[in-house]
Design an enzyme around this catalytic site. Structure first.
Site, PDB file in Angstrom:
ATOM      1  N   ASP A  99      47.570   4.377  31.254  1.00  0.00           N
ATOM      2  CA  ASP A  99      47.894   4.663  29.853  1.00  0.00           C
ATOM      3  C   ASP A  99      47.387   3.541  28.953  1.00  0.00           C
ATOM      4  O   ASP A  99      46.803   3.795  27.896  1.00  0.00           O
ATOM      5  CB  ASP A  99      49.414   4.824  29.657  1.00  0.00           C
ATOM      6  CG  ASP A  99      49.892   6.203  30.086  1.00  0.00           C
ATOM      7  OD1 ASP A  99      49.292   6.751  31.026  1.00  0.00           O
ATOM      8  OD2 ASP A  99      50.843   6.726  29.479  1.00  0.00           O
TER       9      ASP A  99
ATOM     10  N   THR B 216      51.272  12.582  26.310  1.00  0.00           N
ATOM     11  CA  THR B 216      51.441  13.846  27.034  1.00  0.00           C
ATOM     12  C   THR B 216      52.834  14.418  26.812  1.00  0.00           C
ATOM     13  O   THR B 216      52.987  15.617  26.617  1.00  0.00           O
ATOM     14  CB  THR B 216      51.195  13.669  28.543  1.00  0.00           C
ATOM     15  OG1 THR B 216      52.097  12.703  29.046  1.00  0.00           O
ATOM     16  CG2 THR B 216      49.790  13.215  28.824  1.00  0.00           C
ATOM     17  N   THR B 217      53.835  13.531  26.813  1.00  0.00           N
ATOM     18  CA  THR B 217      55.204  14.011  26.615  1.00  0.00           C
ATOM     19  C   THR B 217      55.330  14.568  25.198  1.00  0.00           C
ATOM     20  O   THR B 217      55.864  15.667  25.005  1.00  0.00           O
ATOM     21  CB  THR B 217      56.204  12.860  26.831  1.00  0.00           C
ATOM     22  OG1 THR B 217      55.861  12.189  28.031  1.00  0.00           O
ATOM     23  CG2 THR B 217      57.617  13.361  26.912  1.00  0.00           C
TER      24      THR B 217
ATOM     25  N   ASP C  48      55.896   9.309  33.035  1.00  0.00           N
ATOM     26  CA  ASP C  48      54.679   9.866  32.457  1.00  0.00           C
ATOM     27  C   ASP C  48      54.767  11.392  32.415  1.00  0.00           C
ATOM     28  O   ASP C  48      54.881  12.049  33.454  1.00  0.00           O
ATOM     29  CB  ASP C  48      53.501   9.431  33.326  1.00  0.00           C
ATOM     30  CG  ASP C  48      52.185   9.594  32.607  1.00  0.00           C
ATOM     31  OD1 ASP C  48      51.552   8.577  32.346  1.00  0.00           O
ATOM     32  OD2 ASP C  48      51.817  10.749  32.299  1.00  0.00           O
TER      33      ASP C  48
HETATM   34  N1  LIG Z   1      59.092   0.099  20.035  1.00  0.00           N
HETATM   35  C1  LIG Z   1      59.131   1.374  19.694  1.00  0.00           C
HETATM   36  N2  LIG Z   1      60.010   1.813  18.790  1.00  0.00           N
HETATM   37  C2  LIG Z   1      60.077   3.101  18.444  1.00  0.00           C
HETATM   38  N3  LIG Z   1      59.280   4.066  18.950  1.00  0.00           N
HETATM   39  C3  LIG Z   1      58.378   3.692  19.849  1.00  0.00           C
HETATM   40  C4  LIG Z   1      58.241   2.332  20.273  1.00  0.00           C
HETATM   41  N4  LIG Z   1      57.263   2.286  21.192  1.00  0.00           N
HETATM   42  C5  LIG Z   1      56.804   3.548  21.325  1.00  0.00           C
HETATM   43  N5  LIG Z   1      57.452   4.391  20.530  1.00  0.00           N
HETATM   44  C6  LIG Z   1      57.231   5.838  20.386  1.00  0.00           C
HETATM   45  O1  LIG Z   1      57.430   6.482  21.615  1.00  0.00           O
HETATM   46  C7  LIG Z   1      56.619   7.648  21.693  1.00  0.00           C
HETATM   47  C8  LIG Z   1      55.814   7.666  22.961  1.00  0.00           C
HETATM   48  O2  LIG Z   1      56.664   7.756  24.059  1.00  0.00           O
HETATM   49  P1  LIG Z   1      56.127   7.970  25.536  1.00  0.00           P
HETATM   50  O3  LIG Z   1      55.070   6.990  25.833  1.00  0.00           O
HETATM   51  O4  LIG Z   1      57.320   8.030  26.408  1.00  0.00           O
HETATM   52  O5  LIG Z   1      55.524   9.428  25.473  1.00  0.00           O
HETATM   53  P2  LIG Z   1      54.061   9.939  25.277  1.00  0.00           P
HETATM   54  O6  LIG Z   1      53.156   8.833  24.872  1.00  0.00           O
HETATM   55  O7  LIG Z   1      54.140  11.117  24.394  1.00  0.00           O
HETATM   56  O8  LIG Z   1      53.706  10.495  26.714  1.00  0.00           O
HETATM   57  P3  LIG Z   1      53.193   9.712  28.028  1.00  0.00           P
HETATM   58  O9  LIG Z   1      53.187   8.248  27.727  1.00  0.00           O
HETATM   59  O10 LIG Z   1      54.183  10.106  29.048  1.00  0.00           O
HETATM   60  O11 LIG Z   1      51.850  10.263  28.249  1.00  0.00           O
HETATM   61  C9  LIG Z   1      55.690   7.610  20.493  1.00  0.00           C
HETATM   62  O12 LIG Z   1      56.144   8.495  19.520  1.00  0.00           O
HETATM   63  C10 LIG Z   1      55.820   6.163  20.028  1.00  0.00           C
HETATM   64  O13 LIG Z   1      55.574   6.024  18.650  1.00  0.00           O
HETATM   65 MG   LIG Z   2      52.992   7.019  25.980  1.00  0.00          MG
END
Ligand SMILES: Nc1ncnc2c1ncn2[C@@H]1O[C@H](COP(=O)(O)OP(=O)(O)OP(=O)(O)O)[C@@H](O)[C@H]1O
Ligand SMILES: [Mg+2]
Length: 554
Positions: free
Chosen positions: A398, A102-103, A69
């Protein structure tokens, strides 16, 4: 590097700032700030997306946290640089507002600053960049809105899809389906329909955690779980059809606020005195039982003698419940919190199918469950070890947040970098119409958006440039839902993989990244006070940081 205060008048130095103050100005200040921000973005970039790696953060006490996260990583990093701290704040803001993304917000802010640095090198003034970024953010939000897909807040299947995507990349991704189901159930239960749409508060979902068993043993309870045991061994441990009195007053004989002395001369007087106390307590217990309560949850204490009377009446009682739990109980059971026991009425009682004390791991907890349409629910998160439970709670957070986001604002966008590439393409076309150097900034903003698909591809071990080129080509052809299929290692229509995210998360990502980048770019002077002198201070306690605690007797 930083310089001392240079002002001089006819050879005499003029001291304006305190000794030890350092100062950096202009390009130097910008460069140092941008570098700090880039380092922070770089640190979380590898954890983005379903194939993102996890981070282990070890505190100064040696406690390790394993997480994916973004907000947690940055919080635990405990950074020093003021600009790095600002980046940490973006992730916190994103986390507080939306709970997810957040990332992405930090990666985007880092990329906006990298692109700005290139422009500054080309002699584009930071104010021009800031203005270009501002216009581009506005346009991006407008385009994003046009790309949003309407969802139905009652559509369970759709909510679940969004919740599953929020679990991508989390340490416990194997349990995404299970966690998503729990999150959808919980949020749908506490959502309240109002004239302006649905209202959901995450705090109405009480999350408790206990190490032991496995994640799939995590349970959603239609009511409240109190981390308290039943106060007296003689009380029932299980009460069906519970009628619950919620009391915010002590079941004790009140002590006087002033010192009083009672002279007792004979054993009879002593007995009369004790009898009187007992009868007050008995009166209180009688009141609880008269109104028909068979469960008492008290925010304050319950006297030993009163406990005994309650037990004799077959009433299950819990004392010193937390204020938040009392409020949750009131919402879940429909009971009213009463502050004076004499005011207790039968209509103040809450109801639940079951009140029961259960042993969970080594602790005893009291479950008040089976409430009818409760507007507050509880979840007991389980998992092999302390660390797993902690991460499970964060993942669940989340999932809960994204489901809430969609219920509140039922519009979604396509993830996997698809929406970012489409935004970039449309922004580039729009920027062509701008004039002057602002256009350069707007184009830079558009390109910075592509850092999300680039990072997704890179983290999946793919060639980011090849993937981006393919994606751009597809979007050029009007295939606007094409993103990175990280599992198959190619580009694909993300709607076929059900990768949807709340529109609100992406909106917030654009806003917070844009604002942070602008704020950092506008700084052209850093005046830092010198470190406080160490002499004359008492030795630091282990673990004590910067600030000192002064004793009351100083
Ligand atoms: N099955 C998938 N295939 C491709 N991309 C995906 C898939 N699932 C999620 N994503 C992408 O991954 C990204 C989110 O990644 P992640 O959850 O690690 O980071 P975040 O949501 O920015 O931050 P955090 O969850 O740490 O608060 C988004 O851009 C999302 O569209
Ligand atoms: Mg996320």
């Amino acid at each position: 590097m930083a310089q001392a205060i240079p002002a001089t008048i006819s050879g005499q130095p003029v001291l304006i700032l305190k000794e030890g103050t350092s100062r950096a100005q202009g390009r130097e200040a910008q460069r140092s700030n941008i570098t700090a921000a880039k380092i922070i973005a770089e640190a979380v970039r590898s954890s983005l997306g379903p194939k993102g790696m996890d981070k282990m953060l070890v505190s100064s006490f040696g406690d390790a946290t394993v997480t994916n996260d973004g907000a947690v990583i940055l919080k635990e990093m405990d950074v020093q640089h003021p600009v790095a701290k600002m980046m940490v704040e973006i992730s916190k803001a994103q986390d507080d507002e939306m709970g997810d993304g957040t990332t992405s917000a930090v990666v985007l802010a880092g990329e906006l600053l990298t692109k700005a640095e290139d422009l500054i090198e080309k002699d584009v003034h930071p104010t021009v960049i800031v203005e270009g970024y501002r216009k581009a953010t506005e346009k991006a939000l407008e385009v994003l809105n046009s790309l949003a897909i309407k969802a139905d807040p009652k559509d369970r299947a759709m909510l679940k899809k969004v919740a599953v995507v929020s679990q991508a990349g989390k340490v416990l991704r194997e349990n995404a389906d299970f966690v998503a189901d729990l999150a959808v159930d919980a949020v749908m239960q506490v959502a309240e329909q109002t004239a302006e749409g649905y209202k959901v508060e995450i705090k109405d979902i009480n999350v408790l955690k206990k190490a032991g068993e496995s994640i799939t043993d995590t349970k959603l309870v239609q009511g409240v779980i109190l981390d308290k045991e039943v106060v007296h061994p003689g009380m029932p441990k299980r009460v069906e059809n519970a009628k619950i009195a919620l009391l915010n007053a002590a079941v004790e004989v009140e002590k006087t606020e002033f010192d009083a002395k009672i002279n007792i001369q004979t054993p009879e007087q002593m007995k009369a005195f004790l009898d009187e106390e007992e009868s007050i307590l008995r009166g209180m217990v009688d009141k609880v039982s008269q109104v028909g309560a068979n469960v008492l949850v008290c925010q304050k204490g319950i006297d030993d003698v009163a406990q005994h009377f309650l037990a004799k009446k077959g009433i299950l009682a819990v004392r010193r419940a937390k204020e938040s739990d009392m409020e949750a109980l009131s919402k879940a059971t429909g009971g009213k919190i009463v502050t004076n026991i004499d005011d207790l009425k039968p209509t103040d009682l809450g109801s639940a199918k079951l009140a029961e004390e259960r042993k969970v791991a080594d602790d005893k907890m009291t479950f008040i469950e089976g409430c009818k349409n409760p507007k507050s629910v509880s979840m007991l998160v389980r998992g092999g070890t302390e660390r797993i439970v902690d991460e499970a709670e964060r993942s669940l957070h989340d999932a809960l947040c994204v489901v809430r986001d969609v219920i509140r604002d039922p519009r979604i966008v396509v993830g996997g970098g698809a929406v970012e590439v489409e935004l970039a393409a449309q922004l580039k076309r729009w920027a062509e119409k701008l004039t002057g150097r602002e256009q350069l900034a707007a184009l830079a903003f558009a390109e910075a958006l592509e850092s999300i698909p680039l990072a997704l591809a890179e983290n999946a071990g793919l060639d980011p440039i090849d993937i981006l080129v393919e994606m751009r080509a597809s979007h050029e052809k009007g295939e606007k839902w094409v993103g990175v299929d990280v599992m198959e290692g190619k580009v694909k229509d993300m709607t076929k993989l059900d990768v949807y995210e709340p529109l609100a998360v992406k909106e917030q990502m654009l806003k917070s990244a844009g604002e942070a980048a602008s704020m950092i770019l506008k700084i052209d002077d850093i005046i830092a006070a010198g470190k406080l002198k160490e002499e004359g201070r008492p030795p630091k306690m282990p673990g004590e940081e910067g600030e000192e605690k002064t004793s009351e007797f100083d």
